[in-house]
Motif scaffolding. Sequence first.
Motif, PDB file in Angstrom:
ATOM      1  N   LEU A 133     110.945  33.688  46.298  1.00 39.38           N
ATOM      2  CA  LEU A 133     110.978  34.790  47.254  1.00 39.38           C
ATOM      3  C   LEU A 133     111.715  35.976  46.649  1.00 39.38           C
ATOM      4  O   LEU A 133     112.817  35.835  46.123  1.00 39.38           O
ATOM      5  N   ALA A 134     111.078  37.131  46.727  1.00 41.73           N
ATOM      6  CA  ALA A 134     111.716  38.355  46.260  1.00 41.73           C
ATOM      7  C   ALA A 134     112.798  38.763  47.259  1.00 41.73           C
ATOM      8  O   ALA A 134     112.706  38.467  48.446  1.00 41.73           O
ATOM      9  N   LEU A 161     118.502  40.537  51.322  1.00 42.20           N
ATOM     10  CA  LEU A 161     117.454  40.165  52.271  1.00 42.20           C
ATOM     11  C   LEU A 161     116.165  39.819  51.544  1.00 42.20           C
ATOM     12  O   LEU A 161     115.748  40.551  50.641  1.00 42.20           O
ATOM     13  N   THR A 162     115.527  38.728  51.960  1.00 42.30           N
ATOM     14  CA  THR A 162     114.209  38.391  51.442  1.00 42.30           C
ATOM     15  C   THR A 162     113.152  39.075  52.315  1.00 42.30           C
ATOM     16  O   THR A 162     113.465  39.577  53.401  1.00 42.30           O
ATOM     17  N   VAL A 163     111.928  39.053  51.868  1.00 43.47           N
ATOM     18  CA  VAL A 163     110.851  39.621  52.673  1.00 43.47           C
ATOM     19  C   VAL A 163     110.731  38.887  54.016  1.00 43.47           C
ATOM     20  O   VAL A 163     110.618  39.537  55.054  1.00 43.47           O
ATOM     21  N   PRO A 164     110.792  37.532  54.037  1.00 44.64           N
ATOM     22  CA  PRO A 164     110.783  36.870  55.351  1.00 44.64           C
ATOM     23  C   PRO A 164     111.959  37.288  56.242  1.00 44.64           C
ATOM     24  O   PRO A 164     111.798  37.381  57.467  1.00 44.64           O
ATOM     25  N   ASP A 165     113.132  37.558  55.659  1.00 45.35           N
ATOM     26  CA  ASP A 165     114.267  38.065  56.456  1.00 45.35           C
ATOM     27  C   ASP A 165     113.886  39.386  57.118  1.00 45.35           C
ATOM     28  O   ASP A 165     114.178  39.613  58.293  1.00 45.35           O
ATOM     29  N   LEU A 166     113.242  40.264  56.357  1.00 44.85           N
ATOM     30  CA  LEU A 166     112.827  41.565  56.894  1.00 44.85           C
ATOM     31  C   LEU A 166     111.773  41.393  57.979  1.00 44.85           C
ATOM     32  O   LEU A 166     111.748  42.132  58.957  1.00 44.85           O
ATOM     33  N   ARG A 167     110.915  40.411  57.824  1.00 41.96           N
ATOM     34  CA  ARG A 167     109.852  40.183  58.806  1.00 41.96           C
ATOM     35  C   ARG A 167     110.406  39.552  60.081  1.00 41.96           C
ATOM     36  O   ARG A 167     109.990  39.889  61.182  1.00 41.96           O
ATOM     37  N   ASP A 168     111.360  38.653  59.942  1.00 43.62           N
ATOM     38  CA  ASP A 168     111.881  37.914  61.093  1.00 43.62           C
ATOM     39  C   ASP A 168     113.040  38.619  61.799  1.00 43.62           C
ATOM     40  O   ASP A 168     113.302  38.338  62.961  1.00 43.62           O
ATOM     41  N   GLY A 169     113.734  39.514  61.112  1.00 41.65           N
ATOM     42  CA  GLY A 169     114.946  40.106  61.670  1.00 41.65           C
ATOM     43  C   GLY A 169     114.769  41.411  62.402  1.00 41.65           C
ATOM     44  O   GLY A 169     115.673  41.855  63.109  1.00 41.65           O
ATOM     45  N   TRP A 170     113.612  42.062  62.239  1.00 41.99           N
ATOM     46  CA  TRP A 170     113.397  43.371  62.841  1.00 41.99           C
ATOM     47  C   TRP A 170     111.979  43.484  63.384  1.00 41.99           C
ATOM     48  O   TRP A 170     111.060  42.802  62.909  1.00 41.99           O
ATOM     49  N   ASP A 187     105.927  38.287  50.257  1.00 41.57           N
ATOM     50  CA  ASP A 187     107.090  37.427  50.033  1.00 41.57           C
ATOM     51  C   ASP A 187     107.460  37.289  48.555  1.00 41.57           C
ATOM     52  O   ASP A 187     108.626  37.387  48.198  1.00 41.57           O
ATOM     53  N   ALA A 188     106.484  37.032  47.693  1.00 41.45           N
ATOM     54  CA  ALA A 188     106.769  36.866  46.268  1.00 41.45           C
ATOM     55  C   ALA A 188     106.799  38.196  45.533  1.00 41.45           C
ATOM     56  O   ALA A 188     107.601  38.387  44.614  1.00 41.45           O
ATOM     57  N   ALA A 189     105.952  39.140  45.926  1.00 43.99           N
ATOM     58  CA  ALA A 189     105.869  40.433  45.239  1.00 43.99           C
ATOM     59  C   ALA A 189     107.056  41.335  45.540  1.00 43.99           C
ATOM     60  O   ALA A 189     107.448  42.150  44.720  1.00 43.99           O
ATOM     61  N   GLY A 190     107.624  41.197  46.731  1.00 43.42           N
ATOM     62  CA  GLY A 190     108.737  42.038  47.137  1.00 43.42           C
ATOM     63  C   GLY A 190     108.300  43.130  48.092  1.00 43.42           C
ATOM     64  O   GLY A 190     107.131  43.529  48.121  1.00 43.42           O
TER      65      GLY A 190
END
Length: 160
Positions: free
Chosen positions: A15-16, A30-39, A127-130
């Motif tokens: 995970l980027a 923050l990972t991409v999933p963090d950005l997707r799930d947190g906001w 997620d992997a690319a960032g």
Amino acid sequence: MSRLGAPHRAPATQLASLAVLGDVGRPATLTVPDLRDGWKQHRAEVVFDCATSGPQRHVFEGPLLREVALASHPLFDTRRRKDRSRFALVVSGGDGHHTVLAWAEIDADFGDAPVLLATRLDDEDLDAAGSQLVVPVDRCGARYISAITRVWVGAWPGAR
């Protein structure tokens, strides 16, 4: 080669992540999933000119840069507009590209530009690319930074 009967496991996807740092009270990674799930996720259908490949049409989804940056508690007085307007954001990508935005560009009391930290591009997770910086108000794609590694938030050194 796996043994007969042993479950086959695909290699784990790395995970980027990006760091939010600078003149902030709560630096974060923050990972991409963090950005997707947190906001809350916002959608932007954009067309921008790319110097090397012409017009690009894409659909991005992700949180507003402003909301992610505010969660890091920038060290300005939120009640004082002029205090906020002395801050900038420097976004750095994994490919060595950088861009600078004035806080006033993204602040709801000023420019209110819907700048995103994209978590999805054309219905594909990043997620992997960032994460990718998306500046929907730009005609040129130069500030669309890919594979974000860092968002620095802070006051111009001469403005302290």
